[in-house]
Design a protein around this motif. Structure first.
Motif, PDB file in Angstrom:
ATOM      1  N   ASP A  48       0.822  -1.213   0.000  1.00 28.36           N
ATOM      2  CA  ASP A  48       0.000   0.000   0.000  1.00 28.36           C
ATOM      3  C   ASP A  48       0.856   1.263   0.000  1.00 28.36           C
ATOM      4  N   LEU A  49       2.031   1.192   0.624  1.00 26.35           N
ATOM      5  CA  LEU A  49       2.953   2.330   0.659  1.00 26.35           C
ATOM      6  C   LEU A  49       4.374   1.794   0.580  1.00 26.35           C
ATOM      7  N   LEU A  50       5.141   2.270  -0.398  1.00 19.83           N
ATOM      8  CA  LEU A  50       6.554   1.920  -0.529  1.00 19.83           C
ATOM      9  C   LEU A  50       7.382   3.105  -0.044  1.00 19.83           C
ATOM     10  N   ILE A  51       8.342   2.836   0.848  1.00 22.39           N
ATOM     11  CA  ILE A  51       9.205   3.877   1.401  1.00 22.39           C
ATOM     12  C   ILE A  51      10.658   3.488   1.124  1.00 22.39           C
ATOM     13  N   ARG A  83       0.740   4.618  -7.375  1.00 21.86           N
ATOM     14  CA  ARG A  83       0.377   4.242  -6.012  1.00 21.86           C
ATOM     15  C   ARG A  83       1.389   4.856  -5.042  1.00 21.86           C
ATOM     16  N   PRO A  84       1.046   5.019  -3.762  1.00 17.74           N
ATOM     17  CA  PRO A  84       1.849   5.808  -2.827  1.00 17.74           C
ATOM     18  C   PRO A  84       3.302   5.367  -2.678  1.00 17.74           C
ATOM     19  N   LEU A  85       4.171   6.363  -2.699  1.00 17.27           N
ATOM     20  CA  LEU A  85       5.619   6.169  -2.622  1.00 17.27           C
ATOM     21  C   LEU A  85       6.226   7.351  -1.875  1.00 17.27           C
ATOM     22  N   LEU A  86       7.133   7.069  -0.962  1.00 16.06           N
ATOM     23  CA  LEU A  86       7.864   8.110  -0.243  1.00 16.06           C
ATOM     24  C   LEU A  86       9.346   7.804  -0.332  1.00 16.06           C
ATOM     25  N   GLY A  87      10.131   8.768  -0.805  1.00 11.29           N
ATOM     26  CA  GLY A  87      11.585   8.633  -0.858  1.00 11.29           C
ATOM     27  C   GLY A  87      12.233   9.638   0.072  1.00 11.29           C
ATOM     28  N   ILE A  88      13.193   9.176   0.869  1.00 12.89           N
ATOM     29  CA  ILE A  88      13.851  10.022   1.851  1.00 12.89           C
ATOM     30  C   ILE A  88      15.355  10.014   1.600  1.00 12.89           C
ATOM     31  N   CYS A  89      15.941  11.181   1.426  1.00  8.13           N
ATOM     32  CA  CYS A  89      17.380  11.370   1.213  1.00  8.13           C
ATOM     33  C   CYS A  89      17.825  10.582  -0.018  1.00  8.13           C
ATOM     34  N   LEU A  90      18.592   9.489   0.125  1.00 13.75           N
ATOM     35  CA  LEU A  90      18.945   8.693  -1.040  1.00 13.75           C
ATOM     36  C   LEU A  90      17.690   8.235  -1.769  1.00 13.75           C
ATOM     37  N   GLY A  91      16.652   7.891  -1.014  1.00 16.61           N
ATOM     38  CA  GLY A  91      15.395   7.478  -1.651  1.00 16.61           C
ATOM     39  C   GLY A  91      14.822   8.549  -2.553  1.00 16.61           C
ATOM     40  N   ALA A  92      14.923   9.801  -2.133  1.00 18.65           N
ATOM     41  CA  ALA A  92      14.459  10.921  -2.963  1.00 18.65           C
ATOM     42  C   ALA A  92      15.330  11.063  -4.206  1.00 18.65           C
ATOM     43  N   GLN A  93      16.634  10.882  -4.026  1.00 25.38           N
ATOM     44  CA  GLN A  93      17.548  10.977  -5.165  1.00 25.38           C
ATOM     45  C   GLN A  93      17.308   9.851  -6.160  1.00 25.38           C
ATOM     46  N   LEU A  94      17.019   8.647  -5.658  1.00 28.20           N
ATOM     47  CA  LEU A  94      16.707   7.533  -6.545  1.00 28.20           C
ATOM     48  C   LEU A  94      15.393   7.772  -7.285  1.00 28.20           C
ATOM     49  N   MET A  95      14.428   8.412  -6.616  1.00 27.84           N
ATOM     50  CA  MET A  95      13.192   8.781  -7.300  1.00 27.84           C
ATOM     51  C   MET A  95      13.486   9.749  -8.438  1.00 27.84           C
ATOM     52  N   ALA A  96      14.323  10.750  -8.163  1.00 25.31           N
ATOM     53  CA  ALA A  96      14.677  11.708  -9.210  1.00 25.31           C
ATOM     54  C   ALA A  96      15.359  10.995 -10.375  1.00 25.31           C
ATOM     55  N   GLU A 167      -0.301  13.482  -6.250  1.00 21.84           N
ATOM     56  CA  GLU A 167      -0.472  13.474  -4.796  1.00 21.84           C
ATOM     57  C   GLU A 167       0.135  12.230  -4.168  1.00 21.84           C
ATOM     58  N   GLN A 168       0.432  11.224  -5.000  1.00 17.54           N
ATOM     59  CA  GLN A 168       0.737   9.914  -4.449  1.00 17.54           C
ATOM     60  C   GLN A 168       2.217   9.663  -4.174  1.00 17.54           C
ATOM     61  N   ALA A 169       3.121  10.433  -4.750  1.00 16.24           N
ATOM     62  CA  ALA A 169       4.551  10.186  -4.562  1.00 16.24           C
ATOM     63  C   ALA A 169       5.241  11.441  -4.056  1.00 16.24           C
ATOM     64  N   MET A 170       6.010  11.281  -2.996  1.00 14.46           N
ATOM     65  CA  MET A 170       6.654  12.431  -2.367  1.00 14.46           C
ATOM     66  C   MET A 170       8.124  12.107  -2.093  1.00 14.46           C
ATOM     67  N   ALA A 171       9.002  13.073  -2.338  1.00  9.75           N
ATOM     68  CA  ALA A 171      10.436  12.912  -2.142  1.00  9.75           C
ATOM     69  C   ALA A 171      10.945  13.988  -1.188  1.00  9.75           C
ATOM     70  N   TRP A 172      11.645  13.564  -0.135  1.00  7.02           N
ATOM     71  CA  TRP A 172      12.249  14.486   0.834  1.00  7.02           C
ATOM     72  C   TRP A 172      13.761  14.331   0.780  1.00  7.02           C
ATOM     73  N   GLN A 173      14.495  15.396   0.533  1.00 10.39           N
ATOM     74  CA  GLN A 173      15.952  15.347   0.643  1.00 10.39           C
ATOM     75  C   GLN A 173      16.384  15.315   2.110  1.00 10.39           C
ATOM     76  N   PHE A 174      15.602  15.883   2.961  1.00 12.17           N
ATOM     77  CA  PHE A 174      15.888  16.001   4.395  1.00 12.17           C
ATOM     78  C   PHE A 174      15.312  14.808   5.156  1.00 12.17           C
ATOM     79  N   HIS A 175      15.564  14.803   6.476  1.00 13.64           N
ATOM     80  CA  HIS A 175      15.085  13.728   7.345  1.00 13.64           C
ATOM     81  C   HIS A 175      14.087  14.290   8.354  1.00 13.64           C
TER      82      HIS A 175
END
Length: 232
Positions: A48-51, A83-96, A167-175
């Motif tokens: 339901d949510l991939l992080i 479908r919902p996805l959240l990328g954080i730091c490296l995760g955000a960079q991989l999304m990009a 609305e479903q995918a969000m990327a944060w460079q920060f923590h």
């Protein structure tokens, strides 16, 4: 019961405050360790949510860390499913990267607690709930904005701190997810990087204690807003 799957690269860079928040919402949390677990076995239809979490490696370091190619493929398939996805730091960079945008060293480190300056699109996004609360920055690379994505937040050291895909995918460079009560794990695990960057560890420790409650409140507000949009 909804299921959240986290891709973790480093033991202490885990879901942090997100894990208990999801549990309180009645979610089940599953963690895969990149480079250890076979990410190709993940059935995204059951997620339901991939992080995708952070790590002190580069988003294009496939030659050193071949599993990154599997992560990019996983992210591309998730984005294609809308479908919902959240990328954080490296995760955000991989999304990009998965969206065709460049990721490269900034030439300096951004490590420590500091506020975000929201852009106009950011003020209409869930990140508006962060308000003036400082968040933890800990990176030396930065992403360019993928085509069609607006920058949601900025800092003096890094022009793009977040973006969304619909609305479903969000990327944060920060923590925003870091549990400040466990900051010592970060201070030990990244000791070499902190020394090289000339970071005052004692000051960083004090800042973590000072912002602990505020970070938890900001995370709760951002996730509540986002979930209300994704699962109205």
């Amino acid at each position: 019961m909804k299921t959240a799957v986290a891709i973790r690269h480093l033991a202490f860079e885990d879901l942090g405050l997100i894990e208990p928040w999801l549990r309180r919402q009645g979610w089940r949390n599953v963690t895969y360790d990149a480079g250890v677990d076979d990410l190709r076995t993940i059935d995204l239809a059951q997620v339901d949510l991939l992080i995708v979490l952070g790590a002190p490696i580069g988003a294009y370091d496939d030659a050193l860390y071949p599993f990154l190619a599997d992560e990019v493929d996983l992210i591309q398939r998730r984005l294609a499913s809308a479908r919902p996805l959240l990328g954080i730091c490296l995760g955000a960079q991989l999304m990009a990267r998965a969206l065709g945008a460049a990721v490269a060293p900034m030439g300096h480190k951004e490590i420590g607690f500091g506020p975000l300056t929201l852009t106009s699109p950011g003020s209409a996004s869930p990140l508006a709930r962060v308000g003036a609360q400082p968040v933890l920055h800990w990176h030396g690379d930065q992403f360019e904005l993928p085509a069609g994505c607006a920058s949601l937040a900025t800092t003096p050291a890094c022009p793009h701190q977040a973006f969304m895909v619909g609305e479903q995918a969000m990327a944060w460079q920060f923590h925003l997810e870091v549990d400040a009560a466990r900051i010592e794990q970060w201070l030990i695990g990244h000791a070499g990087e902190l020394q090289q960057a000339g970071i005052d560890i004692a000051a960083l420790r004090r800042a973590a204690a000072r912002h602990r409650a505020g970070l938890a409140q900001a995370l709760d507000a951002v996730l509540t807003d986002w979930f209300d949009r994704v699962w109205p």
